[in-house]
Enzyme design. Structure first.
Site, PDB file in Angstrom:
ATOM      1  N   GLU A  37       0.835  -1.209   0.000  1.00  0.00           N
ATOM      2  CA  GLU A  37       0.000   0.000   0.000  1.00  0.00           C
ATOM      3  C   GLU A  37       0.864   1.252   0.000  1.00  0.00           C
ATOM      4  O   GLU A  37       1.843   1.338   0.744  1.00  0.00           O
ATOM      5  CB  GLU A  37      -0.898  -0.021   1.242  1.00  0.00           C
ATOM      6  CG  GLU A  37      -2.300   0.469   0.969  1.00  0.00           C
ATOM      7  CD  GLU A  37      -3.042  -0.424  -0.016  1.00  0.00           C
ATOM      8  OE1 GLU A  37      -3.217   0.008  -1.177  1.00  0.00           O
ATOM      9  OE2 GLU A  37      -3.433  -1.538   0.376  1.00  0.00           O
ATOM     10  N   GLY A 128     -13.784   1.383  -2.745  1.00  0.00           N
ATOM     11  CA  GLY A 128     -12.366   1.027  -2.676  1.00  0.00           C
ATOM     12  C   GLY A 128     -12.050  -0.323  -3.294  1.00  0.00           C
ATOM     13  O   GLY A 128     -10.938  -0.832  -3.153  1.00  0.00           O
ATOM     14  N   SER A 131     -14.564  -0.337  -8.597  1.00  0.00           N
ATOM     15  CA  SER A 131     -15.673  -0.416  -9.565  1.00  0.00           C
ATOM     16  C   SER A 131     -15.316   0.373 -10.814  1.00  0.00           C
ATOM     17  O   SER A 131     -15.780   0.060 -11.909  1.00  0.00           O
ATOM     18  CB  SER A 131     -16.958   0.131  -8.943  1.00  0.00           C
ATOM     19  OG  SER A 131     -16.872   1.532  -8.750  1.00  0.00           O
ATOM     20  N   ASP A 176      -5.142  -1.043 -10.612  1.00  0.00           N
ATOM     21  CA  ASP A 176      -6.538  -1.464 -10.744  1.00  0.00           C
ATOM     22  C   ASP A 176      -6.834  -2.030 -12.127  1.00  0.00           C
ATOM     23  O   ASP A 176      -7.485  -3.062 -12.274  1.00  0.00           O
ATOM     24  CB  ASP A 176      -7.476  -0.282 -10.466  1.00  0.00           C
ATOM     25  CG  ASP A 176      -7.284   0.276  -9.066  1.00  0.00           C
ATOM     26  OD1 ASP A 176      -6.472  -0.292  -8.306  1.00  0.00           O
ATOM     27  OD2 ASP A 176      -7.938   1.285  -8.743  1.00  0.00           O
TER      28      ASP A 176
HETATM   29  P1  ADP Z   1     -13.934   2.586  -6.713  1.00  0.00           P
HETATM   30  O1  ADP Z   1     -13.263   2.433  -8.027  1.00  0.00           O
HETATM   31  O2  ADP Z   1     -13.083   2.154  -5.583  1.00  0.00           O
HETATM   32  O3  ADP Z   1     -15.271   1.914  -6.660  1.00  0.00           O
HETATM   33  P2  ADP Z   1     -13.974   5.304  -7.554  1.00  0.00           P
HETATM   34  O4  ADP Z   1     -14.318   6.571  -6.890  1.00  0.00           O
HETATM   35  O5  ADP Z   1     -12.669   5.174  -8.232  1.00  0.00           O
HETATM   36  O6  ADP Z   1     -14.193   4.134  -6.493  1.00  0.00           O
HETATM   37  O7  ADP Z   1     -15.056   4.995  -8.688  1.00  0.00           O
HETATM   38  C1  ADP Z   1     -16.426   5.028  -8.383  1.00  0.00           C
HETATM   39  C2  ADP Z   1     -17.170   5.697  -9.528  1.00  0.00           C
HETATM   40  O8  ADP Z   1     -17.124   4.881 -10.704  1.00  0.00           O
HETATM   41  C3  ADP Z   1     -18.637   5.866  -9.255  1.00  0.00           C
HETATM   42  O9  ADP Z   1     -18.892   7.036  -8.537  1.00  0.00           O
HETATM   43  C4  ADP Z   1     -19.205   5.940 -10.659  1.00  0.00           C
HETATM   44  O10 ADP Z   1     -19.038   7.232 -11.208  1.00  0.00           O
HETATM   45  C5  ADP Z   1     -18.312   5.022 -11.440  1.00  0.00           C
HETATM   46  N1  ADP Z   1     -18.911   3.687 -11.641  1.00  0.00           N
HETATM   47  C6  ADP Z   1     -18.296   2.519 -11.460  1.00  0.00           C
HETATM   48  N2  ADP Z   1     -19.116   1.481 -11.758  1.00  0.00           N
HETATM   49  C7  ADP Z   1     -20.282   2.026 -12.144  1.00  0.00           C
HETATM   50  C8  ADP Z   1     -21.536   1.498 -12.568  1.00  0.00           C
HETATM   51  N3  ADP Z   1     -21.750   0.189 -12.659  1.00  0.00           N
HETATM   52  N4  ADP Z   1     -22.514   2.370 -12.868  1.00  0.00           N
HETATM   53  C9  ADP Z   1     -22.305   3.701 -12.785  1.00  0.00           C
HETATM   54  N5  ADP Z   1     -21.171   4.242 -12.396  1.00  0.00           N
HETATM   55  C10 ADP Z   1     -20.146   3.433 -12.064  1.00  0.00           C
HETATM   56 MG    MG Z   2     -11.525   3.509  -8.636  1.00  0.00          MG
END
Ligand code: ADP
Ligand code: MG
Length: 389
Positions: A37, A128, A131, A176
């Site tokens: 990390e 985190g 996504s 990632d």
């Molecule tokens: P993490 O990657 O850890 O989940 P991030 O802040 O990097 O957190 O990314 C989250 C953002 O990615 C969400 O706020 C959204 O804008 C976008 N996102 C990811 N997956 C989706 C999805 N299935 N539908 C809509 N937006 C998504």
């Molecule tokens: Mg992210």
């Protein structure tokens, strides 16, 4: 939900919305970083794995438009992206992750067909577990199928990272996207963030799993502190006379201790130690030496808490509870994962003790903090997958 069930579910909904079955079906996983990390921007090592949580897309050629239209089951929104011209940033906001990837293909001169897409994600958004990379890599995988342009995995991951930089405005590292593209079931991925060299590390023992506990808190000081940490690392590297902390050793740091402030010394001690721990942990995983891997995870947490100061009381609570359950109770090790100040902790656990561990963690976390944690387990999953082509 397992991937084949997700696919069946999504195919049914695609049929309902578009009146025909999907032609393509692709998936890309989220990830958890097992150890390593705040090493990525110091040219160091990380050891993530893909998790059994996915962004999935079902799609077919659009017969009626020049757009890529995406129904997002998650947020109940639709994005319509005109692909007859160079794709730019737009709305809704989340569509920028998709737009950036489409633009990456356009920039390579790939002709992209109009598509009807239905999308769903079982990766919690903003938790985190990446996504965002799952969404980018899923889009890239769909475009590979729909255009017939198969990409080299490194090029694909870098294209997705660029999309996140330039379209979503997030200056992320390479971890990632690399793990979402290159993950392999029953393997971790040791990634050298300097050379971008990857090594798959087999997890041969079926009796262990990774447990992920989302603290469900996010303390807002996160992003500002991140910049401060980065500059402290740069300062340490400068004093040590190295290009980055990746090139420094514990002995070198000790020799220069008096030349730097206590804070800078401790920041550097974390990074140098964490790189060593990450490489050792990969070796421990390869040998199924779980007690050693677990101790390295605890040591990583202490270092992040005390030297790097990016933990918080909720993350510390999860790790303390895990430590109190101990190896007898089925926990080998536990640490915060991700940037810190909230988000998730990851624990290495015995498969046959998962129910008891999850219950105890949930109960005691609630008692200590008054917050509900979200807890699930995963074996190392496969990277981006084409389920129907
Ligand atoms: P993490 O990657 O850890 O989940 P991030 O802040 O990097 O957190 O990314 C989250 C953002 O990615 C969400 O706020 C959204 O804008 C976008 N996102 C990811 N997956 C989706 C999805 N299935 N539908 C809509 N937006 C998504
Ligand atoms: Mg992210």
């Amino acid at each position: 939900m397992k991937l084949p069930d997700l696919a069946t579910d999504l195919a049914r909904q695609f049929q309902r919305i578009y009146g025909r079955p999907p032609r393509w079906f692709v998936a890309a996983p989220g990830r958890v970083n097992v150890i390593g990390e705040h090493t990525d921007y110091n040219d160091g090592f990380v050891l993530p794995m893909a998790i059994e949580r996915y962004c999935v897309m079902a799609a077919d050629i659009s017969r009626t438009s020049q757009n890529i239209s995406i129904h997002d089951e998650q947020v109940g929104e639709k994005a319509v992206i005109d692909i007859s011209k160079p794709v730019e940033k737009g709305n809704p906001k989340w569509s920028n992750y998709v737009r950036g990837v489409i633009a990456g293909f356009q920039n390579r001169g790939v002709k992209i067909p109009a598509l009807d897409v239905l999308m769903l994600s079982t990766v919690p958004l903003g938790g985190g577990l990446s996504s965002s990379a799952a969404l980018e890599v899923c889009t890239a995988t769909l475009l590979e199928s729909a255009t017939g342009k198969k990409m080299d995995p490194v090029e694909k991951a870098l294209l997705c990272q660029k999309a996140e930089h330039e379209f979503a405005g997030v200056p992320c590292g390479i971890m990632d996207q690399f793990i979402s593209v290159m993950g392999k079931s029953n393997h971790l991925l040791l990634l050298d963030c300097r050379t971008r060299e990857t090594k798959l590390v087999p997890v041969n023992d079926p009796s262990v799993e990774l447990l992920i506990a989302n603290t469900n808190v996010r303390h807002e000081l996160g992003s500002g502190e991140y910049a401060v940490r980065r500059s402290q690392c740069e300062e340490a590297a400068k004093i040590l006379g190295v290009a980055s902390l990746r090139d420094a050793t514990a002995e070198m740091l000790e020799q220069k201790k008096s030349a730097m402030s206590d804070i800078v010394f401790r920041r550097a001690r974390h990074v140098i130690g964490e790189n060593e721990r990450t490489v050792s942990a990969a070796e421990g995983v390869r040998n199924s030496n779980w007690p050693t891997v677990g101790q390295l995870m605890y040591a990583s947490h202490r270092s992040l808490r005390d030297d790097y100061e990016v933990s918080c009381k909720e993350l510390d609570a999860v790790v303390e509870i895990a430590e109190s359950i101990g190896e007898q109770g089925g926990v080998y090790g536990c640490r915060m994962t991700g940037g810190g100040f909230g988000g998730c902790a990851v624990a290495l656990v015995k498969s046959n003790a998962i129910d008891a561990i999850s219950k105890k963690l949930a109960t005691e976390y609630r008692q200590k903090t008054g917050i509900e944690a979200a807890i699930f387990v995963s074996r190392p999953a496969a990277g981006a997958t084409v389920l129907k082509s």
